[in-house]
Write an enzyme that holds these catalytic residues in place. Structure first.
Site, PDB file in Angstrom:
ATOM      1  N   LYS A  59       0.877  -1.186   0.000  1.00  0.00           N
ATOM      2  CA  LYS A  59       0.000   0.000   0.000  1.00  0.00           C
ATOM      3  C   LYS A  59       0.903   1.221   0.000  1.00  0.00           C
ATOM      4  O   LYS A  59       2.041   1.168   0.498  1.00  0.00           O
ATOM      5  CB  LYS A  59      -0.887   0.013   1.252  1.00  0.00           C
ATOM      6  CG  LYS A  59      -2.191   0.743   1.047  1.00  0.00           C
ATOM      7  CD  LYS A  59      -3.165  -0.148   0.298  1.00  0.00           C
ATOM      8  CE  LYS A  59      -4.519   0.409   0.100  1.00  0.00           C
ATOM      9  NZ  LYS A  59      -5.448  -0.564  -0.491  1.00  0.00           N
ATOM     10  N   GLY A 109     -24.634   2.567   1.298  1.00  0.00           N
ATOM     11  CA  GLY A 109     -23.777   3.156   0.275  1.00  0.00           C
ATOM     12  C   GLY A 109     -24.470   3.114  -1.067  1.00  0.00           C
ATOM     13  O   GLY A 109     -25.320   2.254  -1.323  1.00  0.00           O
ATOM     14  N   GLY A 116     -22.304   4.116  -3.946  1.00  0.00           N
ATOM     15  CA  GLY A 116     -21.162   4.487  -4.777  1.00  0.00           C
ATOM     16  C   GLY A 116     -20.849   3.382  -5.763  1.00  0.00           C
ATOM     17  O   GLY A 116     -21.732   2.620  -6.160  1.00  0.00           O
ATOM     18  N   ASN A 117     -19.588   3.292  -6.146  1.00  0.00           N
ATOM     19  CA  ASN A 117     -19.178   2.325  -7.174  1.00  0.00           C
ATOM     20  C   ASN A 117     -19.529   0.888  -6.800  1.00  0.00           C
ATOM     21  O   ASN A 117     -20.161   0.173  -7.574  1.00  0.00           O
ATOM     22  CB  ASN A 117     -17.664   2.471  -7.426  1.00  0.00           C
ATOM     23  CG  ASN A 117     -17.128   1.370  -8.311  1.00  0.00           C
ATOM     24  OD1 ASN A 117     -16.584   0.387  -7.841  1.00  0.00           O
ATOM     25  ND2 ASN A 117     -17.315   1.510  -9.605  1.00  0.00           N
TER      26      ASN A 117
HETATM   27  P1  NAD Z   1     -17.622   5.497  -3.272  1.00  0.00           P
HETATM   28  O1  NAD Z   1     -16.892   6.684  -2.791  1.00  0.00           O
HETATM   29  O2  NAD Z   1     -17.880   5.324  -4.730  1.00  0.00           O
HETATM   30  O3  NAD Z   1     -19.056   5.397  -2.525  1.00  0.00           O
HETATM   31  C1  NAD Z   1     -19.195   5.472  -1.155  1.00  0.00           C
HETATM   32  C2  NAD Z   1     -20.688   5.544  -0.825  1.00  0.00           C
HETATM   33  O4  NAD Z   1     -20.831   5.496   0.601  1.00  0.00           O
HETATM   34  C3  NAD Z   1     -21.373   6.816  -1.290  1.00  0.00           C
HETATM   35  O5  NAD Z   1     -22.656   6.511  -1.777  1.00  0.00           O
HETATM   36  C4  NAD Z   1     -21.491   7.635  -0.013  1.00  0.00           C
HETATM   37  O6  NAD Z   1     -22.589   8.538  -0.028  1.00  0.00           O
HETATM   38  C5  NAD Z   1     -21.733   6.511   0.989  1.00  0.00           C
HETATM   39  N1  NAD Z   1     -21.488   6.903   2.383  1.00  0.00           N
HETATM   40  C6  NAD Z   1     -20.458   7.601   2.886  1.00  0.00           C
HETATM   41  N2  NAD Z   1     -20.633   7.770   4.216  1.00  0.00           N
HETATM   42  C7  NAD Z   1     -21.790   7.169   4.530  1.00  0.00           C
HETATM   43  C8  NAD Z   1     -22.528   7.009   5.730  1.00  0.00           C
HETATM   44  N3  NAD Z   1     -22.091   7.503   6.889  1.00  0.00           N
HETATM   45  N4  NAD Z   1     -23.711   6.328   5.692  1.00  0.00           N
HETATM   46  C9  NAD Z   1     -24.173   5.827   4.528  1.00  0.00           C
HETATM   47  N5  NAD Z   1     -23.516   5.952   3.357  1.00  0.00           N
HETATM   48  C10 NAD Z   1     -22.355   6.613   3.364  1.00  0.00           C
HETATM   49  O7  NAD Z   1     -16.821   4.233  -2.680  1.00  0.00           O
HETATM   50  P2  NAD Z   1     -16.747   2.760  -3.244  1.00  0.00           P
HETATM   51  O8  NAD Z   1     -15.644   2.678  -4.247  1.00  0.00           O
HETATM   52  O9  NAD Z   1     -18.093   2.296  -3.601  1.00  0.00           O
HETATM   53  O10 NAD Z   1     -16.214   1.983  -1.948  1.00  0.00           O
HETATM   54  C11 NAD Z   1     -17.067   1.654  -0.873  1.00  0.00           C
HETATM   55  C12 NAD Z   1     -16.308   0.778   0.112  1.00  0.00           C
HETATM   56  O11 NAD Z   1     -15.800  -0.375  -0.553  1.00  0.00           O
HETATM   57  C13 NAD Z   1     -15.075   1.413   0.772  1.00  0.00           C
HETATM   58  O12 NAD Z   1     -14.958   0.871   2.070  1.00  0.00           O
HETATM   59  C14 NAD Z   1     -13.922   0.916  -0.085  1.00  0.00           C
HETATM   60  O13 NAD Z   1     -12.712   0.904   0.643  1.00  0.00           O
HETATM   61  C15 NAD Z   1     -14.394  -0.482  -0.362  1.00  0.00           C
HETATM   62  N6  NAD Z   1     -13.780  -1.086  -1.550  1.00  0.00           N
HETATM   63  C16 NAD Z   1     -13.925  -0.523  -2.775  1.00  0.00           C
HETATM   64  C17 NAD Z   1     -13.353  -1.131  -3.875  1.00  0.00           C
HETATM   65  C18 NAD Z   1     -13.542  -0.574  -5.256  1.00  0.00           C
HETATM   66  O14 NAD Z   1     -13.060  -1.208  -6.222  1.00  0.00           O
HETATM   67  N7  NAD Z   1     -14.216   0.556  -5.438  1.00  0.00           N
HETATM   68  C19 NAD Z   1     -12.598  -2.318  -3.727  1.00  0.00           C
HETATM   69  C20 NAD Z   1     -12.477  -2.887  -2.458  1.00  0.00           C
HETATM   70  C21 NAD Z   1     -13.077  -2.253  -1.378  1.00  0.00           C
END
Ligand code: NAD
Length: 429
Positions: free
Chosen positions: A108, A220, A222-223
């Protein structure tokens, strides 16, 4: 996991490791080796800022273990970045690549900075400066970075370009998370959410539940969450509640539609940070509830896909007796206290570093395609992803069943055993 106060993620990662080392009866040499990163690079990155002054940023790259293959892990830009956070995340990457059995280790990186207050030119200078400091110690056969918190495809391209300038040749497999057309892989955007659903599908199969007609609630939007919802619906499931963060109110809300949320409709009223517009959601017939409501729904599947430490000792009792599967899309969404209760209640848990490993698996595919300079169609990427995630899930659930273990413990046992074995076979310990 950036700011942490008194909570030290590296301590937590070591406690988890020690528990599994005991279960595996690891010898003291192997324990000592795996409790700490193999290599750490700490460096200064001087940047000429747009006002003409020079500012010096602190950067890290931490390579936890590369016994199973070159290190792999993201580079985070965060104002509260700490070395211990990066250490913990590098260790978790080692277990994640091992549990899905891809030939990579764990690393990391991070830079203490806040991209919100930096111009694009300043961010480019940080990316290039980072690579200037670390170029000799990363590369397609050594350590392959990727995007992470507050870094994206543009940052990766700047880093790649600097690396190739230094080495005088093209090495597209040196970094992943690049745009499609410039060395990126099709399917990377979908990979984590889809991978999560492949594991949910297998969990339901184990429980003898048909996906069609199941109901889920997601934290959530997001992605990860959006693509998980997309595939879950495609296999017949229904998502009745999603929650997200509202920037304006500095609060979270849940959005519920009893007969199922409509993904495209919600996407059309969502900003790029995954925040849903409340008023428009109301107009579209959604009930707007508290941020905590997503956890309290009478559903079959819960998917925390937002943040760490969301299912806690305080709220775990609010999980409905109807819930049969919890699939952790986010990293570390469940505290150890809540985890104990979930285990005791017999809810089927798909642990984070297995459930969300679709992203790193697709990044591995990106690297493979770059090294061959031959790129696969979407179907091929997703087919291979399904195969990898499903095999990983089955290996973990078979062990859990045979030895009557909790899924999280079984996943750690498989991952740590594979890494320890590679260290032994190499003659390191
Ligand atoms: P993102 O930034 O695209 O989306 C995050 C979402 O969480 C958003 O909709 C945001 O509004 C919501 N959120 C934030 N705080 C919140 C709260 N207090 N209550 C409810 N919702 C809340 O992030 P992502 O890429 O979707 O990642 C989400 C999680 O998955 C993270 O923990 C990330 O580390 C993990 N992750 C992501 C990936 C990836 O490929 N994107 C891979 C492994 C792990």
């Amino acid at each position: 996991m950036g700011a942490q106060g008194s909570f030290n993620p590296f301590e937590m990662a070591r406690v988890q490791f020690d528990k599994v080392a005991d279960l595996l009866d690891l010898d003291s040499g192997t324990r000592e080796l795996l409790r700490s990163p193999l290599r750490e690079y700490h460096f200064s990155i001087p940047v000429r800022m747009s006002d003409g002054n020079t500012k010096v940023f602190q950067g890290f790259r931490i390579q936890h273990n590369d016994a199973r293959g070159p290190c792999k892990g993201g580079i985070r830009f965060h104002p509260q970045e700490t070395v211990d956070t990066v250490r913990a995340l590098s260790m978790w990457m080692t277990w994640k690549t091992a549990v899905v059995d891809i030939p990579l280790g764990g690393a990391k990186g991070g830079v203490i900075c806040d991209p919100h207050s930096l111009t694009p030119q300043e961010q480019e200078a940080i990316c290039r400066g980072y690579v200037d400091q670390i170029a000799k110690n990363i590369g397609p056969a050594i350590d392959i970075p990727a995007p992470d918190i507050m870094t994206n495809a543009q940052h990766m391209i700047w880093m790649l370009d600097e690396y190739e300038k230094i080495l005088g040749s093209r090495f597209p497999g040196m970094i992943t998370g690049k745009p499609v057309g410039l060395g990126g892989s099709l399917g990377r955007t979908q990979a984590t959410g889809y991978g999560l659903v492949y594991t949910i599908r297998e969990a339901l199969r184990q429980l003898d539940i048909r996906p069609a007609g199941t109901r889920a609630s997601v934290q959530g939007f997001g992605n990860v969450a959006q693509y998980a919802i997309e595939l879950l619906e495609r296999i017949g499931g229904k998502v009745v509640c999603v929650s997200c963060w509202d920037q304006q109110d500095s609060a979270s809300y849940s959005f519920r539609k009893a007969d199922g949320v409509v993904l495209d409709e919600l996407r059309s009223i969502t900003d790029r940070f995954g925040g849903i517009e409340k008023d428009k959601a109301k107009e579209l017939g959604y009930e707007v509830l508290s941020g905590a409501a997503w956890l309290e729904q009478d559903v079959d599947i819960l998917i925390p896909a937002a943040l760490e430490n969301q299912i806690t000792g305080e709220n775990v009792a609010k999980i409905s007796t109807q819930v049969k599967v919890i699939a952790e899309g986010a990293n570390g969404p469940t505290t150890p206290e809540a985890d104990k209760v979930i285990h005791e209640r017999g809810i089927f848990l798909v642990p984070d570093f297995l459930a969300n490993a679709g992203g790193v698996t697709c990044s591995y595919f990106e690297q493979v395609q770059c090294n061959m300079n031959y790129f696969w169609e979407m179907d091929e990427v997703l087919g291979k992803l399904d195969l990898k995630m499903t095999s990983a899930f089955i290996a973990v659930s078979d062990l859990a069943r045979k030895k009557k273990l909790y899924m999280r413990d079984a996943a750690y046992i498989i991952a740590i055993d594979r890494v320890a074995m590679a260290c032994h076979q190499r003659g390191w310990v």
